[in-house]
Scaffold this motif. Sequence first.
Motif, short mmCIF file in Angstrom:
data_model
loop_
_atom_site.label_atom_id
_atom_site.label_comp_id
_atom_site.label_asym_id
_atom_site.label_seq_id
_atom_site.Cartn_x
_atom_site.Cartn_y
_atom_site.Cartn_z
N ASP A 30 -27.83 -80.38 13.57
CA ASP A 30 -27.58 -79.08 12.94
C ASP A 30 -27.95 -77.94 13.89
OD1 ASP A 30 -26.78 -80.43 10.66
OD2 ASP A 30 -28.57 -79.94 9.50
N ALA A 31 -29.11 -78.07 14.53
CA ALA A 31 -29.56 -77.01 15.45
C ALA A 31 -28.59 -76.85 16.61
CB ALA A 31 -30.97 -77.32 15.96
N ARG A 32 -28.10 -77.97 17.15
CA ARG A 32 -27.14 -77.88 18.26
C ARG A 32 -25.82 -77.25 17.82
NH1 ARG A 32 -30.18 -82.35 19.62
NH2 ARG A 32 -28.91 -83.82 18.45
N ALA A 33 -25.37 -77.55 16.60
CA ALA A 33 -24.14 -76.93 16.08
C ALA A 33 -24.34 -75.43 15.90
CB ALA A 33 -23.74 -77.59 14.76
N LEU A 34 -25.48 -75.03 15.34
CA LEU A 34 -25.76 -73.60 15.15
C LEU A 34 -25.89 -72.89 16.50
CD1 LEU A 34 -28.24 -73.98 12.19
CD2 LEU A 34 -26.11 -72.68 12.10
N TYR A 53 -22.48 -72.24 17.94
CA TYR A 53 -21.82 -71.10 17.30
C TYR A 53 -22.40 -69.78 17.81
CZ TYR A 53 -20.14 -67.72 14.01
OH TYR A 53 -19.55 -66.61 13.47
N VAL A 54 -23.72 -69.70 17.85
CA VAL A 54 -24.38 -68.47 18.30
C VAL A 54 -23.97 -68.14 19.73
CG1 VAL A 54 -26.64 -67.52 18.94
CG2 VAL A 54 -26.33 -68.60 16.71
N GLU A 55 -23.91 -69.16 20.57
CA GLU A 55 -23.55 -68.96 21.96
C GLU A 55 -22.11 -68.45 22.11
OE1 GLU A 55 -24.74 -71.32 25.95
OE2 GLU A 55 -23.77 -72.52 24.39
N ASN A 76 -18.09 -69.06 3.91
CA ASN A 76 -17.81 -68.97 5.34
C ASN A 76 -18.62 -70.01 6.12
OD1 ASN A 76 -16.47 -67.89 7.53
ND2 ASN A 76 -17.99 -66.30 7.88
N ALA A 77 -19.87 -70.21 5.74
CA ALA A 77 -20.71 -71.22 6.39
C ALA A 77 -20.13 -72.61 6.17
CB ALA A 77 -22.14 -71.15 5.86
N ARG A 78 -19.65 -72.88 4.96
CA ARG A 78 -19.06 -74.19 4.67
C ARG A 78 -17.81 -74.42 5.51
NH1 ARG A 78 -15.16 -76.51 2.05
NH2 ARG A 78 -14.33 -74.61 1.16
N LEU A 79 -16.99 -73.40 5.64
CA LEU A 79 -15.77 -73.53 6.43
C LEU A 79 -16.06 -73.61 7.93
CD1 LEU A 79 -13.51 -70.97 4.53
CD2 LEU A 79 -13.35 -73.46 4.47
N THR A 80 -17.09 -72.91 8.39
CA THR A 80 -17.41 -72.88 9.82
C THR A 80 -18.16 -74.13 10.27
OG1 THR A 80 -17.53 -70.47 9.74
CG2 THR A 80 -18.58 -71.54 11.62
N PHE A 81 -19.16 -74.56 9.48
CA PHE A 81 -20.06 -75.63 9.92
C PHE A 81 -19.88 -76.94 9.16
CE2 PHE A 81 -22.48 -71.67 10.73
CZ PHE A 81 -22.52 -71.75 12.11
N GLY A 82 -19.17 -76.92 8.07
CA GLY A 82 -19.05 -78.12 7.24
C GLY A 82 -19.99 -78.04 6.05
N ARG A 83 -19.65 -78.84 5.04
CA ARG A 83 -20.37 -78.78 3.77
C ARG A 83 -21.85 -79.15 3.91
NH1 ARG A 83 -19.06 -83.19 -0.53
NH2 ARG A 83 -19.80 -84.23 1.30
N GLY A 84 -22.14 -80.21 4.69
CA GLY A 84 -23.52 -80.68 4.78
C GLY A 84 -24.45 -79.66 5.41
#
Length: 153
Positions: free
Chosen positions: A53-57, A60-62, A138-146
């Motif tokens: 999760d941290a790497r996915a976030l 996105y931030v980067e 928007n978070a669900r669409l960007t990162f996935g439901r989990g």
Amino acid sequence: MKTKEAIVNDLRAFVAQRSGIEVDNYCSPGRADPDGWRALQADRRRIGQQGRDARALLAYVEASGMEFETLVRPLTGGGRLSYENGSLNYTAGQYFATEFRASVCRALASAVWHFWADWHKGRADSPGLDIPKHLRENARLTFGRGLAKRWFA
């Protein structure tokens, strides 16, 4: 003063460190303790998920147009993970191994939330829009439901 890229790299290095989880905290040496092993494996899975999760976030931030100030805002609020004098500081709670990656996820999710909320402020198409509900979607669409359920609920 550091740049956004430098803080992202610091956070990436912080997340990449070994957890330091200790088997002896879960089961006694030389004893077969099925409950202890189950708890150990559950914590290992949770630590791994928090790392993903941290790497996915971080990705996105980067890639986003997020400004340095928006990124460090949740890191200056006095939480366990803080950014002071150009460096990251972490204050452990009960057990560092199970919580350090979660602190990065909380901080990054907060930064993303503020980034999106700031974008909506003052927009002509935003009146009457349920902003928190919209941001969760928007978070669900960007990162996935989990990931969205874990960090943007």
